[in-house]
Design an enzyme around this catalytic site. Structure first.
Site, PDB file in Angstrom:
ATOM      1  N   GLY A   1       0.832  -1.201   0.000  1.00 48.19           N
ATOM      2  CA  GLY A   1       0.000   0.000   0.000  1.00 48.19           C
ATOM      3  C   GLY A   1       0.856   1.237   0.000  1.00 48.19           C
TER       4      GLY A   1
ATOM      5  N   ASN B   1      -6.124  -5.219   7.610  1.00 47.89           N
ATOM      6  CA  ASN B   1      -5.919  -5.636   6.220  1.00 47.89           C
ATOM      7  C   ASN B   1      -7.080  -6.554   5.842  1.00 47.89           C
ATOM      8  OD1 ASN B   1      -3.613  -7.915   4.543  1.00 47.89           O
ATOM      9  ND2 ASN B   1      -4.929  -6.360   3.673  1.00 47.89           N
ATOM     10  N   GLY B   2      -7.773  -6.190   4.763  1.00 45.84           N
ATOM     11  CA  GLY B   2      -8.916  -6.991   4.317  1.00 45.84           C
ATOM     12  C   GLY B   2     -10.124  -6.104   4.103  1.00 45.84           C
TER      13      GLY B   2
END
Ligand code: AMP
Length: 483
Positions: free
Chosen positions: A48, A122-123
């Site tokens: 990211g 995260n997800g």
């Protein structure tokens, strides 16, 4: 989770969090927790590049810095000095849809009856809209458009008295993909969804005084940089609490059908990482070898599209006996801001990033290897570039099956309309990218390459079959089994 009526996956999606990719990091028990989080995020930068943040605790107060930009630009020595304490969490985020504002940068933090809490995620939560609507109806006020904020509201509203109890409460209400790291005043708590979609590794860092710090990261390449040892993955459905009492591992729920993201091994993770307990480099090399076996072609050179096609191309060359040549050179310093020429220059974007070495390509029959075709626009430009550099034939080989369906679990894939694999035959795609031939790695070969012997991976972007219910606005997509 129960099955519901199947509805079209082609519904357009006003969902802010469909396209989000992230890296998370956490550390407990190190006097330089802030600095080490910075190094951990530095190693996870590929996950990211839009914003990054670190929250640390000095035992009394949580300190937090979140900014837009790259890790190395944000965390100057002065900024790191604002992050004291022996425990910290960090996050690096990239989002192409929805808002790219600082409000959505993480870690997010809140002060509630359970004390100060920060979280990095995260997800993607697949029931975030429903939960958010319920929470807003009950008076919660949201500060961001991030689904992660839903988790903090659920924690704050929980009637459980302890933070681990409130977290358990919240975790049982959320669905979808989540590898979460939480920071409290004197504890780091991490958790993974019951399907284990996104990775989360646990490690140990020995210090010179004989003490040990506990570390967590999306990928083990972060441990390598710190000199930490990988111990295990946080397991699907598991919560790990690290505090003055030591490390406590417990299942907050029964693990579901395991559904590790195959795309982590195809493209997203770094090849020097161990992800889901398996070496990414080994998986990619095997993808290339199997691709050579399944789709051989008489040619002179195997050329990778750097960096994403490199390891698979090495495998393809080794298996086929055709020489490997790095005939496309990547400029690694392409930043977000560059001065665009005022007059039109053809294929400017891709030329900025890649340049061919003419003498390696001239007159050659080239096998070009890349990891995936999403929209097809990049592949088309690269095929043209190789042909313009003199290649006689260009045979494109892709180290995964056609991408036919969006990801709802945290990988940035566009809507079905934009996925070239969703609407076109392989012949039509070959025509579009202007290759002499085009072949993809079959699904079974991908399963073999990542050693998915126990059917523990999610292939929904290749099959359109989702292992959980997915809620998009008012629409609930059926759970259609894990591939
Ligand atoms: P295109 O087919 O033009 O959309 O570009 C496909 C290329 O983008 C692939 O070769 C990958 O290297 C890269 N790619 C694939 N998936 C992603 C993703 N989720 N985020 C960023 N880049 C990606």
């Amino acid at each position: 989770m129960s099955d519901t009526t199947t509805v079209s996956l082609e519904t357009e999606v006003p969902f802010d969090k469909l396209h989000e990719e992230c890296g998370v990091f956490a550390i407990y028990g190190h006097p330089e927790a802030g600095n080490l989080s910075y190094l951990g995020l530095y190693a996870l930068q590929h996950r990211g590049q839009e914003s990054a943040g670190i929250a640390s605790s000095d035992g009394k107060k949580i300190h937090s810095v979140r900014k837009m930009g790259h890790v190395a630009d944000i965390f100057t020595p002065d900024v790191l000095n604002q992050l004291p304490g022996e425990l910290a969490i960090g996050h690096t985020r990239y989002s192409t849809a929805g808002e790219t504002t600082l409000a959505n940068a993480q870690p997010l933090s809140v002060a509630c009856s359970k004390g100060q809490v920060a979280v990095a995620h995260n997800g993607n939560l697949t029931n975030a809209i429903e939960l958010r609507n319920d929470l807003e109806r009950d008076g919660s006020i949201f500060q961001s458009t991030s689904d992660t904020e839903v988790i903090l509201h659920l924690v704050a509203r929980s009637h459980e008295r302890t933070l681990p109890g409130a977290l358990r409460d919240a975790l049982l209400q959320i669905e979808g993909a989540f590898s979460l790291v939480f920071l409290a005043q004197n504890r780091v708590i991490v958790a993974r969804d019951p399907h284990g979609f996104r990775p989360l590794a646990m490690g140990r860092l020995e210090m010179s005084d004989g003490k040990q710090a506990t570390v967590f990261a999306s990928e083990t390449c972060a441990f390598d940089l710190l000199g930490a040892t990988y111990i295990d993955d946080v397991l699907p459905g598991e919560m790990v609490i690290v505090g003055p009492e030591g490390v406590t591992r417990e299942f907050y729920t029964r693990p579901g059908v395991t559904a590790h993201c195959a795309f982590e091994h195809v493209y997203f993770s770094r090849p020097d990482s161990v992800v889901f307990g398996k070496s990414v480099s080994e998986s990619r090399e095997r993808m290339g070898r199997l691709l050579a076996r399944e789709h051989p072609v008489d040619a002179d050179v195997v050329v990778p599209v750097p960096d994403s096609g490199v390891t698979a191309a090495i495998g393809y060359a080794a298996e086929s006996g055709i020489p490997y040549r790095q005939a496309l050179i990547r400029n690694h310093y392409v930043g977000r801001t560059f001065i665009e020429p005022s007059q039109e220059i053809r294929d400017f974007g891709v030329k900025l990033k890649l340049n061919p070495i003419r003498h390696l390509l001239e007159g050659k029959r080239v096998i070009l290897v890349d990891d995936s075709i999403i929209r097809g626009t990049t592949s088309r430009k690269i095929v043209r570039m190789v042909r313009n550099a003199g290649a006689r034939e260009v045979h494109l080989r892709i180290s995964c099956p056609p991408t036919v369906s969006p990801c709802y679990y945290g990988v940035d894939t566009p809507s079905k309309e934009e996925l070239i694999g969703a609407r076109n035959t392989i012949d039509q795609i070959r025509d579009y990218v202007e290759a002499d031939s085009l072949s993809y790695l079959p699904l079974e070969a991908l399963q073999t390459a990542i050693r998915d012997d126990n059917q523990e991976f999610c292939y929904s972007c290749y099959t359109g079959k989702y292992p959980t219910l997915v809620q998009i606005g008012e629409v609930v997509l059926a759970k259609t089994g894990c591939c």
